[in-house]
Design an enzyme around this catalytic site. Sequence first.
Site, PDB file in Angstrom:
ATOM      1  N   ASP A  17       0.828  -1.216   0.000  1.00 32.16           N
ATOM      2  CA  ASP A  17       0.000   0.000   0.000  1.00 32.16           C
ATOM      3  C   ASP A  17       0.862   1.266   0.000  1.00 32.16           C
ATOM      4  O   ASP A  17       1.951   1.273   0.577  1.00 32.16           O
ATOM      5  CB  ASP A  17      -0.916  -0.026   1.240  1.00 32.16           C
ATOM      6  CG  ASP A  17      -2.044   0.982   1.115  1.00 32.16           C
ATOM      7  OD1 ASP A  17      -2.416   1.344  -0.027  1.00 32.16           O
ATOM      8  OD2 ASP A  17      -2.562   1.419   2.163  1.00 32.16           O
ATOM      9  N   ASN A  65     -11.067  -2.679  -5.097  1.00 28.53           N
ATOM     10  CA  ASN A  65     -10.345  -1.683  -5.895  1.00 28.53           C
ATOM     11  C   ASN A  65     -11.057  -1.363  -7.212  1.00 28.53           C
ATOM     12  O   ASN A  65     -10.738  -0.363  -7.867  1.00 28.53           O
ATOM     13  CB  ASN A  65      -8.891  -2.109  -6.140  1.00 28.53           C
ATOM     14  CG  ASN A  65      -8.007  -2.005  -4.915  1.00 28.53           C
ATOM     15  OD1 ASN A  65      -7.073  -2.795  -4.733  1.00 28.53           O
ATOM     16  ND2 ASN A  65      -8.251  -1.037  -4.032  1.00 28.53           N
TER      17      ASN A  65
HETATM   18  C1  IPE Z   1      -5.345  -2.731  -0.042  1.00 27.58           C
HETATM   19  O1  IPE Z   1      -5.071  -1.384  -0.172  1.00 27.58           O
HETATM   20  C2  IPE Z   1      -5.320  -3.410  -1.381  1.00 27.58           C
HETATM   21  C3  IPE Z   1      -4.020  -3.506  -2.031  1.00 27.58           C
HETATM   22  C4  IPE Z   1      -2.857  -3.103  -1.568  1.00 27.58           C
HETATM   23  C5  IPE Z   1      -4.034  -4.140  -3.320  1.00 27.58           C
HETATM   24  P1  IPE Z   1      -6.227  -0.280  -0.292  1.00 27.58           P
HETATM   25  O2  IPE Z   1      -5.529   1.012  -0.466  1.00 27.58           O
HETATM   26  O3  IPE Z   1      -7.195  -0.669  -1.329  1.00 27.58           O
HETATM   27  O4  IPE Z   1      -6.932  -0.375   1.135  1.00 27.58           O
HETATM   28  P2  IPE Z   1      -7.850   0.692   1.890  1.00 27.58           P
HETATM   29  O5  IPE Z   1      -8.908   1.121   0.933  1.00 27.58           O
HETATM   30  O6  IPE Z   1      -6.970   1.826   2.295  1.00 27.58           O
HETATM   31  O7  IPE Z   1      -8.366  -0.041   3.081  1.00 27.58           O
HETATM   32  C1  IPE Z   2      -1.787   0.181  -3.254  1.00 22.59           C
HETATM   33  O1  IPE Z   2      -1.508   1.537  -3.330  1.00 22.59           O
HETATM   34  C2  IPE Z   2      -1.955  -0.448  -4.614  1.00 22.59           C
HETATM   35  C3  IPE Z   2      -3.348  -0.785  -4.962  1.00 22.59           C
HETATM   36  C4  IPE Z   2      -4.356  -0.715  -4.164  1.00 22.59           C
HETATM   37  C5  IPE Z   2      -3.577  -1.222  -6.320  1.00 22.59           C
HETATM   38  P1  IPE Z   2      -2.664   2.609  -3.270  1.00 22.59           P
HETATM   39  O2  IPE Z   2      -3.039   2.962  -4.665  1.00 22.59           O
HETATM   40  O3  IPE Z   2      -3.758   2.164  -2.398  1.00 22.59           O
HETATM   41  O4  IPE Z   2      -1.886   3.835  -2.615  1.00 22.59           O
HETATM   42  P2  IPE Z   2      -2.490   4.872  -1.581  1.00 22.59           P
HETATM   43  O5  IPE Z   2      -2.968   4.085  -0.393  1.00 22.59           O
HETATM   44  O6  IPE Z   2      -3.587   5.611  -2.271  1.00 22.59           O
HETATM   45  O7  IPE Z   2      -1.308   5.745  -1.255  1.00 22.59           O
HETATM   46 MG    MG Z   3      -4.151   2.416  -0.415  1.00 21.34          MG
END
Ligand code: IPE
Ligand code: IPE
Ligand code: MG
Length: 240
Positions: A17, A65
């Site tokens: 993340d 997502n």
């Molecule tokens: C979890 O991260 C999913 C992945 C890293 C693929 P998210 O960014 O989607 O999680 P939330 O929404 O902050 O809980």
């Molecule tokens: C995790 O990074 C990757 C996916 C969920 C695909 P994020 O895209 O959630 O990054 P932040 O949390 O917005 O920084």
């Molecule tokens: Mg995230």
Amino acid sequence: MAKAAPSIPHHIAIVMDGNGRWAKRRLMPRIAGHRQGVESLRRCIRACVERGVAVLTVFAFSSENWNRPEDEVSGLMELLGKALAREVPELQKGGIRLHFVGDRQGLSEGMRQGLAQAEAQTADNRRMVLNVCFNYGGRWDIAQAAARVAARGEPITEAALDRAMALAHVPDPDLLIRTGGEQRISNFLLWQCAYSELYFSHRLWPDFDAAALDEAIAAFDARERRFGQTSEQLARQAAG
Ligand code: IPE
Ligand code: IPE
Ligand code: MG
């Protein structure tokens, strides 16, 4: 006396993340952060192989997502396709066996074929297993396992569900790392992380390097895993 080498977790799972925030801090589009995230994954795979980790499981795209802006979702799909084409020969060289874990039904036919092909190409590799969780959700996993057991007409027992879960080919994660500072599971491995050690890093995923991995492994090494028993019982068992 030199400090003994830390015990290496057999199976490490990672919620990768922080890509979006990494990009935002640089005034770049979110997809640039995801691209950098692929680089970070590549570095992390190498570091895990070097340290003798047997299984690495990463969360690349969750069931939730899909709710992101359309251009980010399509950018992520495109990135997976490109990464497949580029990285599979590298994984092959490194002796890494690739598995995709998640609901393939929600993916395009072309994507499904690409995933199956990548898995077949790396099926004989034995150095490390890499599970890429894509269109994965912990609740989906439990539900699909229950549906499969029920369809066979078997009783829904813990052991039967365990065998039907999407990660049945590997033991449960020993260490679960989440980067990006958030302290939640976000529907990752709900069933399998019952006894995983949890480690939260403030680093954003693109900044999570080998040194950060070593910090996580050192923290894991310092934990006492009791699995419901007492410290005294564990000491007695260790003494033989
Ligand atoms: C979890 O991260 C999913 C992945 C890293 C693929 P998210 O960014 O989607 O999680 P939330 O929404 O902050 O809980
Ligand atoms: C995790 O990074 C990757 C996916 C969920 C695909 P994020 O895209 O959630 O990054 P932040 O949390 O917005 O920084
Ligand atoms: Mg995230």
